[in-house]
Design a protein around this motif. Structure first.
Motif, short mmCIF file in Angstrom:
data_model
loop_
_atom_site.label_atom_id
_atom_site.label_comp_id
_atom_site.label_asym_id
_atom_site.label_seq_id
_atom_site.Cartn_x
_atom_site.Cartn_y
_atom_site.Cartn_z
N ARG A 41 0.83 -1.20 0.00
CA ARG A 41 0.00 0.00 0.00
C ARG A 41 0.87 1.26 0.00
NH1 ARG A 41 -3.08 -3.07 3.63
NH2 ARG A 41 -2.14 -2.02 5.40
N GLU A 42 1.88 1.28 0.85
CA GLU A 42 2.77 2.44 0.92
C GLU A 42 3.53 2.62 -0.39
OE1 GLU A 42 5.35 2.38 4.36
OE2 GLU A 42 3.69 1.86 5.68
N ASN A 45 1.16 3.90 -3.10
CA ASN A 45 0.80 5.29 -2.80
C ASN A 45 1.94 6.23 -3.19
OD1 ASN A 45 -0.50 7.55 -1.85
ND2 ASN A 45 -0.08 7.14 0.29
#
Length: 117
Positions: A41-42, A45
């Motif tokens: 996710r990081e 993103n």
């Protein structure tokens, strides 16, 4: 030929594709590893933020570049995260190719713009 039937047929073919099967399998493995899921996710993103800055011509102003690079190394060393991102990227390429094929046909009826002339 009913276009709606063909659209549903395409949707079923996409659902049954090897690319989708691999993506869903990788997604399931990712769901079982919270640390890898957080890392992915990081990474995604930050990758979107970097691409946004690049589109604006401000890639030198992106403050997360070092973090993105560090996360990239961590992702490569985590087989669950790496396999998910590889499957995700294969799926994205497939989806983009299909969208281009369909978009080219759909765009034929649109008026030309100054940029196309």
């Amino acid at each position: 030929m009913n276009l709606y039937d063909k659209a549903h047929e395409l949707a079923r073919a996409l659902e049954a594709s090897e690319e989708m099967r691999q993506l869903l399998q990788a997604k399931e493995a990712l769901a079982g590893d919270e640390a890898a899921a957080k890392m992915v996710r990081e990474f995604l993103n930050l990758q979107v933020q970097a691409e946004y800055h690049q589109l604006l011509g401000k890639e030198g102003e992106f403050e997360g570049a070092a973090q993105l690079q560090q996360l990239g190394v961590l992702v490569q060393n985590n087989h669950v995260a790496r396999e998910y991102l590889e499957a995700f990227m294969r799926w994205q390429r497939t989806a983009a190719d299909i969208q281009k094929i369909i978009g080219d046909v759909l765009g034929r009826g649109l008026p030309e713009t100054d940029a196309q002339a």
